[in-house]
Design a protein around this motif. Structure first.
Motif, PDB file in Angstrom:
ATOM      1  N   VAL A 131      49.916 -37.439  13.611  1.00 45.04           N
ATOM      2  CA  VAL A 131      49.357 -37.820  12.313  1.00 45.04           C
ATOM      3  C   VAL A 131      47.902 -38.232  12.458  1.00 45.04           C
ATOM      4  O   VAL A 131      47.447 -38.643  13.521  1.00 45.04           O
ATOM      5  CB  VAL A 131      50.158 -38.978  11.671  1.00 45.04           C
ATOM      6  CG1 VAL A 131      51.588 -38.568  11.393  1.00 45.04           C
ATOM      7  CG2 VAL A 131      50.092 -40.248  12.532  1.00 45.04           C
ATOM      8  N   ASP A 132      47.188 -38.120  11.351  1.00 41.47           N
ATOM      9  CA  ASP A 132      45.774 -38.483  11.273  1.00 41.47           C
ATOM     10  C   ASP A 132      45.641 -39.628  10.275  1.00 41.47           C
ATOM     11  O   ASP A 132      46.254 -39.600   9.204  1.00 41.47           O
ATOM     12  CB  ASP A 132      44.967 -37.266  10.804  1.00 41.47           C
ATOM     13  CG  ASP A 132      43.469 -37.444  10.963  1.00 41.47           C
ATOM     14  OD1 ASP A 132      43.019 -38.584  11.194  1.00 41.47           O
ATOM     15  OD2 ASP A 132      42.738 -36.443  10.852  1.00 41.47           O
ATOM     16  N   ARG A 133      44.816 -40.621  10.601  1.00 37.92           N
ATOM     17  CA  ARG A 133      44.665 -41.799   9.741  1.00 37.92           C
ATOM     18  C   ARG A 133      43.627 -41.606   8.647  1.00 37.92           C
ATOM     19  O   ARG A 133      43.353 -42.537   7.897  1.00 37.92           O
ATOM     20  CB  ARG A 133      44.270 -43.008  10.598  1.00 37.92           C
ATOM     21  CG  ARG A 133      45.320 -43.445  11.604  1.00 37.92           C
ATOM     22  CD  ARG A 133      46.490 -44.120  10.949  1.00 37.92           C
ATOM     23  NE  ARG A 133      47.453 -44.614  11.932  1.00 37.92           N
ATOM     24  CZ  ARG A 133      48.603 -45.180  11.629  1.00 37.92           C
ATOM     25  NH1 ARG A 133      48.949 -45.322  10.356  1.00 37.92           N
ATOM     26  NH2 ARG A 133      49.423 -45.586  12.572  1.00 37.92           N
ATOM     27  N   ARG A 134      43.023 -40.430   8.546  1.00 32.50           N
ATOM     28  CA  ARG A 134      42.006 -40.245   7.507  1.00 32.50           C
ATOM     29  C   ARG A 134      42.642 -40.276   6.123  1.00 32.50           C
ATOM     30  O   ARG A 134      43.856 -40.101   5.965  1.00 32.50           O
ATOM     31  CB  ARG A 134      41.236 -38.946   7.723  1.00 32.50           C
ATOM     32  CG  ARG A 134      42.013 -37.678   7.428  1.00 32.50           C
ATOM     33  CD  ARG A 134      41.051 -36.500   7.263  1.00 32.50           C
ATOM     34  NE  ARG A 134      41.713 -35.205   7.225  1.00 32.50           N
ATOM     35  CZ  ARG A 134      42.334 -34.714   6.172  1.00 32.50           C
ATOM     36  NH1 ARG A 134      42.449 -35.418   5.053  1.00 32.50           N
ATOM     37  NH2 ARG A 134      42.880 -33.500   6.217  1.00 32.50           N
ATOM     38  N   LYS A 135      41.790 -40.453   5.115  1.00 32.82           N
ATOM     39  CA  LYS A 135      42.283 -40.491   3.747  1.00 32.82           C
ATOM     40  C   LYS A 135      42.777 -39.105   3.329  1.00 32.82           C
ATOM     41  O   LYS A 135      42.147 -38.095   3.645  1.00 32.82           O
ATOM     42  CB  LYS A 135      41.180 -40.960   2.796  1.00 32.82           C
ATOM     43  CG  LYS A 135      40.808 -42.425   2.960  1.00 32.82           C
ATOM     44  CD  LYS A 135      39.768 -42.832   1.930  1.00 32.82           C
ATOM     45  CE  LYS A 135      39.405 -44.312   2.084  1.00 32.82           C
ATOM     46  NZ  LYS A 135      38.381 -44.735   1.078  1.00 32.82           N
ATOM     47  N   PRO A 136      43.881 -39.049   2.600  1.00 34.70           N
ATOM     48  CA  PRO A 136      44.414 -37.742   2.186  1.00 34.70           C
ATOM     49  C   PRO A 136      43.545 -37.080   1.132  1.00 34.70           C
ATOM     50  O   PRO A 136      42.890 -37.755   0.337  1.00 34.70           O
ATOM     51  CB  PRO A 136      45.798 -38.091   1.622  1.00 34.70           C
ATOM     52  CG  PRO A 136      45.691 -39.520   1.199  1.00 34.70           C
ATOM     53  CD  PRO A 136      44.739 -40.167   2.163  1.00 34.70           C
ATOM     54  N   ILE A 137      43.530 -35.761   1.172  1.00 33.56           N
ATOM     55  CA  ILE A 137      42.874 -34.977   0.136  1.00 33.56           C
ATOM     56  C   ILE A 137      43.929 -34.094  -0.519  1.00 33.56           C
ATOM     57  O   ILE A 137      45.080 -34.024  -0.048  1.00 33.56           O
ATOM     58  CB  ILE A 137      41.721 -34.116   0.703  1.00 33.56           C
ATOM     59  CG1 ILE A 137      42.257 -33.168   1.803  1.00 33.56           C
ATOM     60  CG2 ILE A 137      40.614 -34.988   1.251  1.00 33.56           C
ATOM     61  CD1 ILE A 137      41.216 -32.213   2.346  1.00 33.56           C
ATOM     62  N   GLN A 138      43.575 -33.422  -1.580  1.00 34.62           N
ATOM     63  CA  GLN A 138      44.533 -32.593  -2.307  1.00 34.62           C
ATOM     64  C   GLN A 138      45.149 -31.546  -1.385  1.00 34.62           C
ATOM     65  O   GLN A 138      44.447 -30.855  -0.656  1.00 34.62           O
ATOM     66  CB  GLN A 138      43.852 -31.905  -3.486  1.00 34.62           C
ATOM     67  CG  GLN A 138      44.821 -31.140  -4.379  1.00 34.62           C
ATOM     68  CD  GLN A 138      44.138 -30.552  -5.598  1.00 34.62           C
ATOM     69  OE1 GLN A 138      42.918 -30.624  -5.721  1.00 34.62           O
ATOM     70  NE2 GLN A 138      44.910 -29.972  -6.499  1.00 34.62           N
ATOM     71  N   GLY A 139      46.469 -31.449  -1.405  1.00 28.37           N
ATOM     72  CA  GLY A 139      47.185 -30.482  -0.590  1.00 28.37           C
ATOM     73  C   GLY A 139      47.731 -31.049   0.704  1.00 28.37           C
ATOM     74  O   GLY A 139      48.574 -30.416   1.353  1.00 28.37           O
ATOM     75  N   ASP A 140      47.264 -32.232   1.116  1.00 28.88           N
ATOM     76  CA  ASP A 140      47.770 -32.848   2.344  1.00 28.88           C
ATOM     77  C   ASP A 140      49.215 -33.298   2.181  1.00 28.88           C
ATOM     78  O   ASP A 140      49.625 -33.738   1.091  1.00 28.88           O
ATOM     79  CB  ASP A 140      46.935 -34.075   2.728  1.00 28.88           C
ATOM     80  CG  ASP A 140      45.617 -33.706   3.378  1.00 28.88           C
ATOM     81  OD1 ASP A 140      45.503 -32.571   3.869  1.00 28.88           O
ATOM     82  OD2 ASP A 140      44.706 -34.558   3.401  1.00 28.88           O
ATOM     83  N   THR A 141      49.964 -33.219   3.264  1.00 26.20           N
ATOM     84  CA  THR A 141      51.286 -33.827   3.308  1.00 26.20           C
ATOM     85  C   THR A 141      51.108 -35.253   3.824  1.00 26.20           C
ATOM     86  O   THR A 141      50.677 -35.460   4.965  1.00 26.20           O
ATOM     87  CB  THR A 141      52.235 -33.050   4.239  1.00 26.20           C
ATOM     88  OG1 THR A 141      52.399 -31.716   3.722  1.00 26.20           O
ATOM     89  CG2 THR A 141      53.604 -33.720   4.311  1.00 26.20           C
ATOM     90  N   LYS A 142      51.420 -36.220   2.970  1.00 32.02           N
ATOM     91  CA  LYS A 142      51.178 -37.623   3.305  1.00 32.02           C
ATOM     92  C   LYS A 142      52.375 -38.226   4.043  1.00 32.02           C
ATOM     93  O   LYS A 142      53.516 -37.777   3.871  1.00 32.02           O
ATOM     94  CB  LYS A 142      50.878 -38.407   2.022  1.00 32.02           C
ATOM     95  CG  LYS A 142      49.589 -37.969   1.343  1.00 32.02           C
ATOM     96  CD  LYS A 142      49.346 -38.684   0.035  1.00 32.02           C
ATOM     97  CE  LYS A 142      50.207 -38.136  -1.077  1.00 32.02           C
ATOM     98  NZ  LYS A 142      49.870 -38.704  -2.405  1.00 32.02           N
ATOM     99  N   VAL A 143      52.073 -39.228   4.849  1.00 29.59           N
ATOM    100  CA  VAL A 143      53.101 -39.870   5.675  1.00 29.59           C
ATOM    101  C   VAL A 143      52.958 -41.383   5.550  1.00 29.59           C
ATOM    102  O   VAL A 143      51.849 -41.917   5.565  1.00 29.59           O
ATOM    103  CB  VAL A 143      52.962 -39.463   7.161  1.00 29.59           C
ATOM    104  CG1 VAL A 143      54.022 -40.164   8.019  1.00 29.59           C
ATOM    105  CG2 VAL A 143      53.055 -37.946   7.322  1.00 29.59           C
ATOM    106  N   LEU A 144      54.088 -42.062   5.450  1.00 26.82           N
ATOM    107  CA  LEU A 144      54.139 -43.522   5.526  1.00 26.82           C
ATOM    108  C   LEU A 144      54.906 -43.891   6.783  1.00 26.82           C
ATOM    109  O   LEU A 144      56.027 -43.401   6.996  1.00 26.82           O
ATOM    110  CB  LEU A 144      54.835 -44.101   4.289  1.00 26.82           C
ATOM    111  CG  LEU A 144      55.022 -45.632   4.268  1.00 26.82           C
ATOM    112  CD1 LEU A 144      53.668 -46.338   4.221  1.00 26.82           C
ATOM    113  CD2 LEU A 144      55.905 -46.059   3.093  1.00 26.82           C
TER     114      LEU A 144
END
Length: 457
Positions: A131-144
């Motif tokens: 995983v990458d800690r950068r801020k998500p942009i449109q289309g990213d699969t987000k993770v918690l």
């Protein structure tokens, strides 16, 4: 360890580019996207691949074949239901993957350092997601995540603290979670990962923990990756690859002039079937033509051509890094560079000796070569001892590197004093420049190495 590459989708967001060509075969600086994935994984020690193909699958197979041309082994699995979701593409490979494996996407270009670290992880869960800690942009699969375990994953989740890079280390157990999610009508890989996360069986690997400093590049390079979905992504990826393939130039001329020219030339040359070794040979031939011109007294054309050699000399290594063709053999390039550099001084001093019958040019040449050989050796020994370039050892070194003795900067006084009609003065200037560089490098190396010894006690 094997790697599974998902290469089944149609890449619809790339428009006309994928109308008659599958997305994995889209070209990026002389290599298709999937070739980049394969060669990057190979750098991490992976030599056996299972590729799930779907849209225009015959073209992918015809391009890659059995993988022998890349020094790897490739098996293919066809997924006729590729349009239903990438979870199906993963499941199709179940019978060929009985042990832990790497899971990659054909359209995710990434830094090999991420995979090198990931493959060494201790697999205690069904999946470890980089995983990458950068801020998500449109289309990213987000993770918690919490305490290293995935709590939730998806494009539309409200709370997240990192994003999915599309790089996974999996155990075969992941297939059961994907099968369960498919039974519930959820057909994406992320749904299977969410299922594993719900059982506390999915972990993260934070790519930010990968060491960023790369000694051979003389700079920090943040572990990088990019998901290619649009033409704009292709442009970003091209820029990213060129920048990360560029060493931090030592001298001012290389930094401000050579680097942008090299990037444009490599971007152009990468689209042709030219190897880095062929470039090295060509540059060396060109360099010894300059030597001959100095030797026979054609000083002005020789001095002008030294600048062209200086630019061309940076192309082979950068092309190798851009096209993922770095090799042990290529590491000898700098030794050959030093040889033709010395040949220029010898040829120029010999011509001046022959013209004046004075031994002064030869004496100057001897000391120039001694000083350059000495500080180059100090420079190399410091990097071997510390794992860091002397140019990056401190703030002073970062400033001094721009004016330190280098071939590129030596070319300037040679040209200037030839134009002024006093070429002997160029050797005198270079003698003092190389001598000062030798003194500074030796003193700074001793200072830093002594400090390291004191810390070790």
């Amino acid at each position: 360890m094997k790697a599974l590459i998902i290469a089944a989708g149609d890449g619809g967001r790339l428009g006309n580019l994928t109308e008659h060509k599958p997305k994995p075969l889209i070209q990026l600086l002389g290599l298709s996207l999937i070739e980049r994935v394969i060669l990057t994984a190979k750098q991490a020690g992976i030599n056996e691949f299972v590729i799930t193909v779907g849209y225009l699958c015959d073209k992918v197979k015809a391009k890659l074949r059995d993988g022998n041309r890349y020094g790897v082994k490739i098996n293919y699995i066809e997924n006729s239901e590729w349009m239903k979701g990438n979870g199906f593409s993963v499941l199709r490979a179940k019978e060929l993957l009985n042990g832990n494996f790497i899971l990659l996407m054909a359209d995710h270009i990434f830094d090999s350092r991420i995979l090198k670290e990931l493959v060494d992880c201790d697999v205690r869960s069904s999946v470890i997601l980089a995983v990458d800690r950068r801020k998500p942009i449109q289309g990213d699969t987000k993770v918690l995540e919490k305490k290293g375990r995935i709590v939730d994953i998806g494009k539309d989740i409200e709370e997240s603290d990192c994003i999915d890079t599309g790089i996974f280390l999996c155990s075969p157990k992941i297939f059961s979670y994907i099968e369960d999610s498919v039974k519930e009508g959820k057909k994406e890989l992320a749904d299977g990962i969410a299922k594993a996360a719900g059982s506390g069986d999915a972990e993260i690997f934070d790519i930010g923990k990968v060491k960023s400093y790369v000694s051979g590049m003389r700079k920090d390079i943040r572990p990088w990756w990019i998901d290619i979905d649009t033409e704009e992504d292709l442009r970003k990826a091209k820029k990213m690859i060129l920048e990360n393939a560029s060493k931090n130039p030592s001298d001012a001329l290389a930094y401000y002039i050579h680097k942008p020219i090299e990037n444009k030339l490599v971007s152009f040359v990468s689209n042709f079937n030219i190897t880095p070794n062929q470039l090295t040979i060509t540059v060396n031939i060109f360099a010894y033509i300059v030597t001959a011109l100095f030797f026979f007294g054609y000083l002005l054309p020789a001095s002008i051509l030294t600048f062209a050699v200086g630019i061309a000399d940076g192309l082979d290594g950068k092309l190798a890094r851009v096209k993922l063709k770095t090799s042990k053999l290529g590491s000898l390039e700098h030794s050959f560079d030093l040889l033709f550099e010395f040949s220029w001084f010898i040829a120029l001093s010999w011509f001046l000796f022959s013209s004046t019958q004075s031994a002064t040019p030869l004496i100057l040449c001897i000391f120039i070569i001694l000083f350059i050989a000495f500080y180059r050796h100090v420079y190399d020994q410091f990097r071997r001892a510390t794992g860091r370039s002397l140019d990056d050892a401190g703030n002073f070194e970062r400033l001094f590197r721009r004016v330190a003795g280098r071939r590129n900067l030596y070319n300037i006084p040679i040209l200037v004093f030839i134009l002024l009609g006093v070429p002997l003065y160029s050797l005198i200037f270079i003698l003092f420049h190389s001598g000062i560089t030798a003194i500074v490098y030796a003193a700074r190396a001793m200072k830093h190495l002594h400090a390291i010894d004191k810390r070790k006690g």
